[in-house]
Write a protein that holds these residues in place. Structure first.
Motif, short mmCIF file in Angstrom:
data_model
loop_
_atom_site.label_atom_id
_atom_site.label_comp_id
_atom_site.label_asym_id
_atom_site.label_seq_id
_atom_site.Cartn_x
_atom_site.Cartn_y
_atom_site.Cartn_z
N PHE A 1 56.82 16.56 -10.75
CA PHE A 1 57.61 16.81 -11.95
C PHE A 1 56.83 16.45 -13.22
O PHE A 1 56.92 17.16 -14.24
N GLU B 1 54.38 19.28 -13.83
CA GLU B 1 55.05 20.51 -14.26
C GLU B 1 55.54 20.42 -15.70
O GLU B 1 55.55 21.44 -16.40
N TYR B 2 55.95 19.24 -16.17
CA TYR B 2 56.51 19.11 -17.51
C TYR B 2 55.46 18.75 -18.56
O TYR B 2 55.62 19.10 -19.73
N THR B 3 54.39 18.07 -18.17
CA THR B 3 53.37 17.71 -19.15
C THR B 3 52.55 18.92 -19.56
O THR B 3 52.18 19.07 -20.75
N HIS C 1 62.61 19.67 -25.53
CA HIS C 1 63.07 19.96 -24.16
C HIS C 1 62.18 19.28 -23.12
O HIS C 1 62.69 18.60 -22.20
N TYR C 2 60.87 19.42 -23.25
CA TYR C 2 59.98 18.88 -22.22
C TYR C 2 59.78 17.37 -22.35
O TYR C 2 59.53 16.70 -21.35
N CYS D 1 62.69 16.07 -20.46
CA CYS D 1 62.46 16.20 -19.02
C CYS D 1 61.54 15.09 -18.51
O CYS D 1 61.77 14.53 -17.42
N LEU D 2 60.49 14.79 -19.27
CA LEU D 2 59.56 13.74 -18.86
C LEU D 2 60.23 12.37 -18.84
O LEU D 2 60.06 11.59 -17.89
N THR E 1 62.60 12.09 -15.94
CA THR E 1 61.88 11.91 -14.68
C THR E 1 61.47 10.45 -14.48
O THR E 1 61.54 9.92 -13.36
N CYS F 1 53.29 24.34 -11.00
CA CYS F 1 52.51 24.28 -12.24
C CYS F 1 52.12 25.67 -12.72
O CYS F 1 52.11 25.94 -13.93
N TYR G 1 55.37 27.11 -14.47
CA TYR G 1 55.70 26.48 -15.75
C TYR G 1 54.61 26.72 -16.79
O TYR G 1 54.90 27.06 -17.95
N THR H 1 54.99 29.22 -20.13
CA THR H 1 54.82 28.62 -21.45
C THR H 1 53.72 29.31 -22.24
O THR H 1 53.87 29.56 -23.45
#
Length: 322
Positions: free
Chosen positions: A147, A150-152, A193-194, A197-198, A201, A221, A224, A228
């Motif tokens: 996670f 995927e979010y970073t 948003h991200y 999410c981070l 997590t 990855c 996402y 982006t």
């Protein structure tokens, strides 16, 4: 006259004395029985004998075979009935260090389902020897790592497009100073948003200690980061044009996006903490019975979570693209 009745009187006294003499043994027996019963009641249950205490605990042997060749890899012995499959994997790792526990997949039959780590050995044993088939699951990564990666990625990739690097856009067009306010607002909403999410997590989600194959990390990855890159290229392009309906559309979409993000965060917190979950259900659905809470709380909250998630992206699209 008194002499005639004297034998009768003496006979009557003799019988009465015999009857009185026969009563004390019966009374003694009753007293002995009563005292014995009281002794048994106060003594409590009988204590087990030392031999029963020292009875041997049955141990199992786990034979691990290769799922492809059916050759024996090793035998893990001295497994207690209360041990789980995870304990077997740790002992197997000591024997074969090249396979760490998260990489080991064990099956009862070839081609069958992989057994969970929480399964007890006693539930699998038909005898003192348990046969399991080993499969190498490949390199594994933790869910938290998945996670975070995927979010970073989207957070950093969007900022690279936002800075309009010369290698991405034309040099002359990239140095144009004017940017529509929607471009800045879209960058703020995307980063918000991200970052949410981070942080969720790291501090909100209660992720299990499980692992997943490395290929799942690569696939996640790729999705996402690729998505982006696609939207960031067009929104930050020097020739970008604002939405069709102007500031009203931008303002309404931005407010709706922020409301959905707040709702999404609130539902994530509710799913992570049961006390918040009960409060949510009381506020929105007014459930009164414990049965309703138990059976409906998770499906309903997941529907709310999905709704907020979808609407966040819909309003983000309305904000910057349409």
């Amino acid at each position: 006259m008194f002499q005639r009745h004297k034998p009768l009187a003496s006979k009557y006294k003799r019988e009465l004395s015999l009857q009185r003499g026969s009563q004390p043994p019966l009374q003694n027996d009753m007293k002995n029985f009563h005292s014995l019963s009281q002794l048994v009641l106060f003594a409590g249950p009988l204590k087990p004998s030392p031999a029963a205490k020292r009875s041997k605990t049955v141990h199992f042997e786990v034979e691990i075979l290769d799922a492809q060749t059916r050759k024996q890899i090793c035998i893990v012995d001295k497994i207690s009935p209360t041990s789980t499959l995870l304990d077997v994997k740790h002992k197997f790792h000591k024997t074969c260090p090249q396979w760490y526990p998260s990489r080991v997949g064990l099956q009862l039959e070839r081609g069958g389902l992989f057994l969970k780590d929480s399964v007890s050995i006693q539930s699998l044993a038909a005898s003192s020897i348990v046969t399991l088939y080993f499969t190498d699951l490949g390199q594994q990564v933790g869910w938290t790592t998945v996670f975070l990666a995927e979010y970073t990625g989207p957070l950093l990739i969007y900022l690279l497009f936002y800075m309009r690097l010369t290698g991405i856009y034309d040099e002359k067009e990239s140095f144009k100073k004017f940017r529509h306010p929607v471009v800045h607002l879209a960058c703020f909403c995307h980063c918000l948003h991200y970052i949410r999410c981070l942080l969720e997590t790291l501090f909100v989600h209660k992720l299990s200690g499980g692992h997943t194959p490395l290929k799942n990390l690569i696939q996640g990855c790729a999705f996402y980061w690729g998505f982006t890159s696609w939207i960031a290229y067009y929104i930050n392009h020097p020739r970008y044009t604002p939405p069709s309906f102007g500031n009203r559309q931008v303002t309404f979409s931005a407010l709706s996006f922020l409301i959905c993000e707040a709702g999404n965060h609130f539902i994530n917190v509710a799913l992570a903490h049961s006390n918040y979950t009960d409060w949510v259900m009381d506020q929105f659905y007014n459930y009164d019975t414990n049965t309703a809470r138990t059976s409906c709380v998770h499906p309903v909250e997941i529907e709310i979570f999905a709704s907020f998630k979808v609407h966040s992206w819909i309003w983000a699209t309305q904000l910057a693209i349409w």
